[in-house]
Design a protein around this motif. Structure first.
Motif, PDB file in Angstrom:
ATOM      1  N   UNK A 125       0.956  -1.349  -0.251  1.00  0.00           N
ATOM      2  CA  UNK A 125       0.203   0.160  -0.039  1.00  0.00           C
ATOM      3  C   UNK A 125       0.590   1.751   0.108  1.00  0.00           C
ATOM      4  N   UNK A 126       1.826   1.125   0.798  1.00  0.00           N
ATOM      5  CA  UNK A 126       2.564   2.678   0.945  1.00  0.00           C
ATOM      6  C   UNK A 126       3.390   2.617  -0.153  1.00  0.00           C
ATOM      7  N   UNK A 173       5.419   5.193  -5.776  1.00  0.00           N
ATOM      8  CA  UNK A 173       5.192   4.956  -7.311  1.00  0.00           C
ATOM      9  C   UNK A 173       4.163   6.162  -7.663  1.00  0.00           C
ATOM     10  N   UNK A 174       2.906   6.147  -7.436  1.00  0.00           N
ATOM     11  CA  UNK A 174       1.551   7.342  -8.256  1.00  0.00           C
ATOM     12  C   UNK A 174       2.221   8.717  -7.785  1.00  0.00           C
ATOM     13  N   UNK A 175       2.524   8.747  -6.469  1.00  0.00           N
ATOM     14  CA  UNK A 175       3.413  10.024  -6.799  1.00  0.00           C
ATOM     15  C   UNK A 175       4.800  10.302  -7.188  1.00  0.00           C
ATOM     16  N   UNK A 176       5.239   9.185  -7.461  1.00  0.00           N
ATOM     17  CA  UNK A 176       6.427   9.593  -8.505  1.00  0.00           C
ATOM     18  C   UNK A 176       6.212  10.329  -9.676  1.00  0.00           C
ATOM     19  N   UNK A 177       5.194   8.996 -10.391  1.00  0.00           N
ATOM     20  CA  UNK A 177       4.542   9.657 -11.625  1.00  0.00           C
ATOM     21  C   UNK A 177       3.995  10.872 -11.961  1.00  0.00           C
ATOM     22  N   UNK A 178       3.185  10.988 -10.748  1.00  0.00           N
ATOM     23  CA  UNK A 178       2.652  12.865 -10.387  1.00  0.00           C
ATOM     24  C   UNK A 178       4.092  13.833 -10.921  1.00  0.00           C
ATOM     25  N   UNK A 192      -6.813  13.787 -18.582  1.00  0.00           N
ATOM     26  CA  UNK A 192      -5.670  12.683 -18.366  1.00  0.00           C
ATOM     27  C   UNK A 192      -5.950  11.468 -17.958  1.00  0.00           C
ATOM     28  N   UNK A 193      -5.651  10.785 -18.202  1.00  0.00           N
ATOM     29  CA  UNK A 193      -6.155   8.749 -17.668  1.00  0.00           C
ATOM     30  C   UNK A 193      -3.761   8.818 -17.225  1.00  0.00           C
ATOM     31  N   UNK A 194      -4.386   8.375 -15.971  1.00  0.00           N
ATOM     32  CA  UNK A 194      -3.138   7.962 -15.795  1.00  0.00           C
ATOM     33  C   UNK A 194      -2.834   6.275 -15.599  1.00  0.00           C
ATOM     34  N   UNK A 195      -2.703   5.572 -15.933  1.00  0.00           N
ATOM     35  CA  UNK A 195      -2.352   4.204 -15.665  1.00  0.00           C
ATOM     36  C   UNK A 195      -2.250   3.557 -14.021  1.00  0.00           C
ATOM     37  N   UNK A 196      -1.046   4.597 -13.401  1.00  0.00           N
ATOM     38  CA  UNK A 196      -0.755   4.102 -12.139  1.00  0.00           C
ATOM     39  C   UNK A 196      -1.871   4.203 -11.269  1.00  0.00           C
ATOM     40  N   UNK A 197      -2.185   3.793 -10.611  1.00  0.00           N
ATOM     41  CA  UNK A 197      -2.838   3.976  -9.494  1.00  0.00           C
ATOM     42  C   UNK A 197      -2.396   3.733  -8.216  1.00  0.00           C
TER      43      UNK A 197
END
Length: 311
Positions: A207-208, A213-218, A231-236
């Motif tokens: 979970x953490x 990881x998702x914050x890194x993508x954004x 925009x669709x972001x595949x990483x959830x």
């Protein structure tokens, strides 16, 4: 034999040709000078991501009356949204680096990161160390030069976390051993949440790390001025039960990552500063944007706000 190069079917359009393509498709302008300046400074293809939802690709016309100035306002909103998100992520990132150092020092060894025994997957450990070594070697920071000169090149954990990328940091944390007495347990204790039963709970590692990881993508999208609106972001990230939508959204956008940012906030006060800025920005552009285009549900405020905090 002579090499035959692929011939791209579309030609590069001049500014005048780009403006004419807008006119042909039915776009309206208030000032032609505004259109020309935007195409010169923002670019036709960057703006296309904001224009496309209004465009019918079958008949090559806009579905409804659309003004170029409205597109510019959506672009402006997207840029301002990116700025306040990036500013919040920087606070999250700095706090995470600090907390990771504190967690790893549970082993009472400044060089423990060089010991594979505290990591789960040894192959991934060496892949990560290869990247870390490369990032250290590229650093020109004074404190790195100090360690090269004064400490025979030995780099302690508190120096390493200051030079590695956020993405590398995420991978390092994901590979930490969990369980009592290990660094992950200490790190997770800094990100406790309240369960439905009212208990404080440490997030599981999956979970953490999904949050990180998702914050890194954004973060990378904001840092490179990429479009985040519509925009669709595949990483959830894995959401807390209280924040899961029913029925589930058809796709993931920035909303889910904003929730992950809330879970990882350094403090309630800095998150509420961000939340107020977000509310103010959305209110300012409410007549031109659609919150559904950033994947916000109708009750988004009740999920992003911190209860008990005046706003």
């Amino acid at each position: 034999m002579e090499k035959i190069m692929y011939k791209y079917p579309k030609k590069i359009m001049s500014i005048d040709e780009q403006i004419q393509s807008y006119k042909t498709a039915g776009m309206k302008f208030k000032k032609l000078e505004t259109v020309r300046l935007a195409l010169e400074t923002i670019g036709f293809y960057r703006l296309r991501g904001y224009i496309y939802p209004f465009y019918d690709n079958n008949n090559k016309k806009f579905r409804n009356e659309i003004w170029f100035e409205d597109i510019l306002m959506i672009y402006e909103f997207d840029q301002r949204l990116s700025i306040i998100i990036f500013d919040m992520i920087k606070k999250i990132e700095v706090a995470l680096r600090c907390r990771l150092v504190d967690a790893i020092l549970v082993y009472k060894d400044a060089l423990i990161v060089h010991d594979s025994s505290i990591f789960e997957d040894k192959k991934i450990y060496w892949k990560n160390m290869s990247v870390i070594s490369s990032e250290i070697s590229r650093s020109n920071d004074v404190f790195m030069k100090h360690h090269f000169r004064k400490h025979d090149g030995a780099i302690p954990i508190w120096a390493i976390v200051e030079v590695v990328s956020f993405g590398t940091l995420s991978k390092l944390i994901k590979n930490l051993k969990s369980g009592k007495g290990h660094a992950y347990a200490t790190l997770a204790s800094r990100y406790k949440y309240i369960s439905k039963k009212g208990n404080e709970v440490k997030p599981a590692k999956d979970m953490l790390t999904s949050w990180i990881h998702s914050i890194t993508i954004l973060r990378n999208m904001c840092a490179h001025s990429s479009r985040i609106y519509n925009r669709v972001i595949n990483t959830a990230p894995e959401l807390l039960n209280a924040d899961k939508q029913c029925p589930k959204n058809n796709y993931n956008g920035i909303y889910e990552i904003l929730l992950a940012m809330k879970y990882m906030r350094p403090s309630d006060d800095c998150w509420m500063d961000f939340y107020k800025s977000l509310c103010k920005l959305i209110e300012e552009y409410e007549n031109i944007i659609d919150v559904a285009a950033i994947n916000f549900p109708e009750d988004w405020q009740s999920h992003l706000v911190i209860l008990g905090n005046d706003c």
